[in-house]
Design an enzyme around this catalytic site. Structure first.
Site, mmCIF file in Angstrom:
data_model
loop_
_atom_site.group_PDB
_atom_site.id
_atom_site.type_symbol
_atom_site.label_atom_id
_atom_site.label_comp_id
_atom_site.label_asym_id
_atom_site.label_seq_id
_atom_site.Cartn_x
_atom_site.Cartn_y
_atom_site.Cartn_z
ATOM 1 N N LYS A 270 69.886 37.242 33.143
ATOM 2 C CA LYS A 270 69.400 36.151 34.586
ATOM 3 C C LYS A 270 68.469 35.214 33.588
ATOM 4 O O LYS A 270 69.237 34.373 32.935
ATOM 5 C CB LYS A 270 68.447 37.116 35.075
ATOM 6 C CG LYS A 270 69.017 38.620 35.680
ATOM 7 C CD LYS A 270 70.241 38.308 36.631
ATOM 8 C CE LYS A 270 71.014 39.318 37.180
ATOM 9 N NZ LYS A 270 71.476 40.355 36.876
ATOM 10 N N TYR B 226 66.253 47.234 41.663
ATOM 11 C CA TYR B 226 67.686 46.692 41.659
ATOM 12 C C TYR B 226 68.543 47.855 42.050
ATOM 13 O O TYR B 226 68.412 48.908 41.231
ATOM 14 C CB TYR B 226 67.981 46.079 40.252
ATOM 15 C CG TYR B 226 69.347 45.785 40.032
ATOM 16 C CD1 TYR B 226 70.159 44.939 41.130
ATOM 17 C CD2 TYR B 226 69.990 46.492 39.131
ATOM 18 C CE1 TYR B 226 71.646 44.930 40.784
ATOM 19 C CE2 TYR B 226 71.414 46.372 38.850
ATOM 20 C CZ TYR B 226 72.174 45.562 39.517
ATOM 21 O OH TYR B 226 73.416 45.470 39.469
ATOM 22 N N ASP C 209 60.403 46.527 34.349
ATOM 23 C CA ASP C 209 61.421 45.733 34.549
ATOM 24 C C ASP C 209 60.935 44.308 34.839
ATOM 25 O O ASP C 209 60.410 43.977 35.879
ATOM 26 C CB ASP C 209 62.671 46.157 35.559
ATOM 27 C CG ASP C 209 63.722 45.214 35.509
ATOM 28 O OD1 ASP C 209 63.618 44.229 35.273
ATOM 29 O OD2 ASP C 209 64.872 45.735 36.059
ATOM 30 N N ARG D 102 77.834 47.221 14.226
ATOM 31 C CA ARG D 102 77.353 48.170 15.307
ATOM 32 C C ARG D 102 75.749 48.405 15.315
ATOM 33 O O ARG D 102 74.883 48.472 15.806
ATOM 34 C CB ARG D 102 77.836 49.403 15.551
ATOM 35 C CG ARG D 102 77.497 50.336 16.705
ATOM 36 C CD ARG D 102 78.358 51.526 17.213
ATOM 37 N NE ARG D 102 79.316 51.654 16.443
ATOM 38 C CZ ARG D 102 79.278 52.696 15.560
ATOM 39 N NH1 ARG D 102 78.315 53.371 14.943
ATOM 40 N NH2 ARG D 102 80.358 52.974 14.786
HETATM 41 C C1 LIG Z 1 66.017 43.394 38.410
HETATM 42 C C2 LIG Z 1 67.149 43.844 37.512
HETATM 43 N N1 LIG Z 1 67.246 44.762 36.611
HETATM 44 C C3 LIG Z 1 68.279 45.277 36.012
HETATM 45 C C4 LIG Z 1 69.595 44.433 36.498
HETATM 46 C C5 LIG Z 1 70.925 44.933 35.589
HETATM 47 O O1 LIG Z 1 71.190 43.897 34.948
HETATM 48 P P1 LIG Z 1 72.757 43.718 34.417
HETATM 49 O O2 LIG Z 1 73.454 43.258 35.780
HETATM 50 O O3 LIG Z 1 72.766 42.820 33.279
HETATM 51 O O4 LIG Z 1 73.375 44.929 34.137
HETATM 52 C C6 LIG Z 1 69.563 43.685 37.421
HETATM 53 C C7 LIG Z 1 70.981 42.918 37.713
HETATM 54 O O5 LIG Z 1 71.054 42.313 38.807
HETATM 55 C C8 LIG Z 1 68.302 43.213 37.914
HETATM 56 O O6 LIG Z 1 68.451 42.205 39.046
#
Ligand SMILES: Cc1ncc(COP(=O)(O)O)c(C=O)c1O
Length: 385
Positions: free
Chosen positions: A201, A104, A176, A51
């Site tokens: 992604k 998101y 992000d 961990r």
């Molecule tokens: C721009 C963006 N940030 C964060 C996330 C969240 O990521 P996760 O689905 O890996 O938890 C996503 C998920 O689609 C995303 O498109």
């Protein structure tokens, strides 16, 4: 040769990805172990419990820090776990969080329904409007959260300018960077303090593992995030770290092809008579096209387009064959999504209306297939409208 003189693709393949010193294996081994034998109390090889740290994870974190040009990287079980870790590390009761108003859907869901319970208030502004950011900042705002380009409306925020505004006070800027990957956008070089990715992604690139990373630029980021991994434990498993190390090796070539295909498909969609609008920063008509050219070194794979009505969207999405209908993005295969019922359902009708997300909008993440096949597929699906 110093690491910073290496090109991006070389770094992706070699940094943190050095051959295994024990066997010479060219791929980093998966250290599937929960614990590590110690020679005597307090005497060990740097690893005590998985961990806290794990050699496969260490290698991945070295690689991702290098790709973003950061001082440290810490990986978590998903993008949302990484976002949560930032809030746990850098926010406390009574603080105010400022966030891009179209991000998101899971991000505001967590801020409003989890973080709010711990006494942190989040407000949302259009961060592409710099005066709105200035106005919304408060004395108790330690973190400004910006997604650029935004999911799914593809709006951009000027990272350099917003970082100047954020740094006029004591706040730190987190970007992000999921949609662009470090290959096309380098927020730390533009003044951001931390970078977040859903590694699920483009970094993974093969739709076979979830993950999230926070790349930090300062020692306190590394200290707090490492402590969070140990104390909270939402870490990425060695196997998923390995999948990412594997995926990241081809990031440069994949992003080049995503971008090439993305530009071609966006141009096709824009000329299509059944489509009202196409949101793609690579198109000269996009409101932030000039900023996109300055801030990013490619336009990427993400395209949102408006087919006029929900019914049209439904008809078209029933017909796609090569483009797969589903959530997520960033894999080699083209994924097509209906944001208002999928990724952004959590915002509710009111929330979606506020940001201009319509039921008639469809989001495409253009994969690396032969672009002629993708266009033929989209063309036959649009014929159903
Ligand atoms: C721009 C963006 N940030 C964060 C996330 C969240 O990521 P996760 O689905 O890996 O938890 C996503 C998920 O689609 C995303 O498109």
């Amino acid at each position: 040769m110093k690491n910073k003189e290496l090109g991006f693709a070389t770094k992706a393949i070699h940094l943190g990805q050095e051959p295994d010193p024990l066997t010479g294996a060219v791929t980093v081994p998966i250290y599937a172990t929960s614990t590590y034998v110690q020679e005597e109390i307090g005497k060990h090889k740097g690893y005590e419990y998985s961990r806290v740290s794990n050699p496969t994870r260490t290698r991945l974190e070295q690689n991702l820090a290098a790709l973003e040009g950061g001082a440290s990287a810490h990986v978590f079980a998903s993008g949302m776990a990484a976002i949560t870790a930032v809030t746990q590390c850098f926010l406390k009761q009574g603080d105010h969080l400022l966030c891009s108003h179209n991000a998101y859907g899971g991000t505001p869901r967590m801020f409003d329904h989890v973080l709010a319970k711990f006494g942190v208030e989040t407000t949302y502004v259009d961060t592409s409007d710099l005066s709105a950011v200035k106005k919304a900042l408060r004395k108790n705002t330690p973190i400004v959260w910006v997604e650029t380009p935004t999911n799914p409306l593809m709006m951009l925020t000027d990272i350099r300018e917003v970082s100047r505004i954020v740094h006029a006070g004591d706040a730190e800027l987190v970007i992000d960077n999921t949609f662009m990957s470090p290959y096309f956008q380098r927020p730390l070089e533009l003044g951001a303090d931390m970078v977040m990715h859903s590694t699920t992604k483009f970094l993974n690139g093969h739709s076979d593992g979830l993950g999230g990373v926070i790349v930090g630029s300062k020692p306190h980021h590394a200290e707090q995030l490492a402590f969070n991994q140990k104390a909270v434990g939402a870490i990425l498993s060695p196997f998923e770290c390995w999948l990412l190390l594997r995926g990241v090796k081809t990031l440069a070539v994949r992003m080049e092809q995503h971008d090439k295909n993305g530009r071609t498909v966006a141009t096709f969609l824009q000329k299509h008579p059944k489509i009202k609008t196409v949101m793609y920063p690579g198109l000269p008509e996009h409101p932030h096209h000039e900023l996109a050219k300055r801030q990013m070194s490619g336009f990427g794979a993400m395209i949102t387009f408006d087919v006029g009505t929900f019914d049209n969207a439904q008809k078209m999405l029933r017909k796609v064959r090569i483009c797969s209908l589903g959530e997520s993005l960033g894999g080699v295969e083209t994924l097509i999504t209906h944001p208002s019922t999928m990724t952004h359902a959590a915002l509710g009708e009111e929330g979606r209306k506020k940001i201009g997300l319509l039921d008639s909008m469809v989001r495409l993440c253009v994969g690396v297939e032969d672009v002629e096949d993708l266009i033929a597929d989209l063309d036959q699906a649009l014929a159903a409208i």
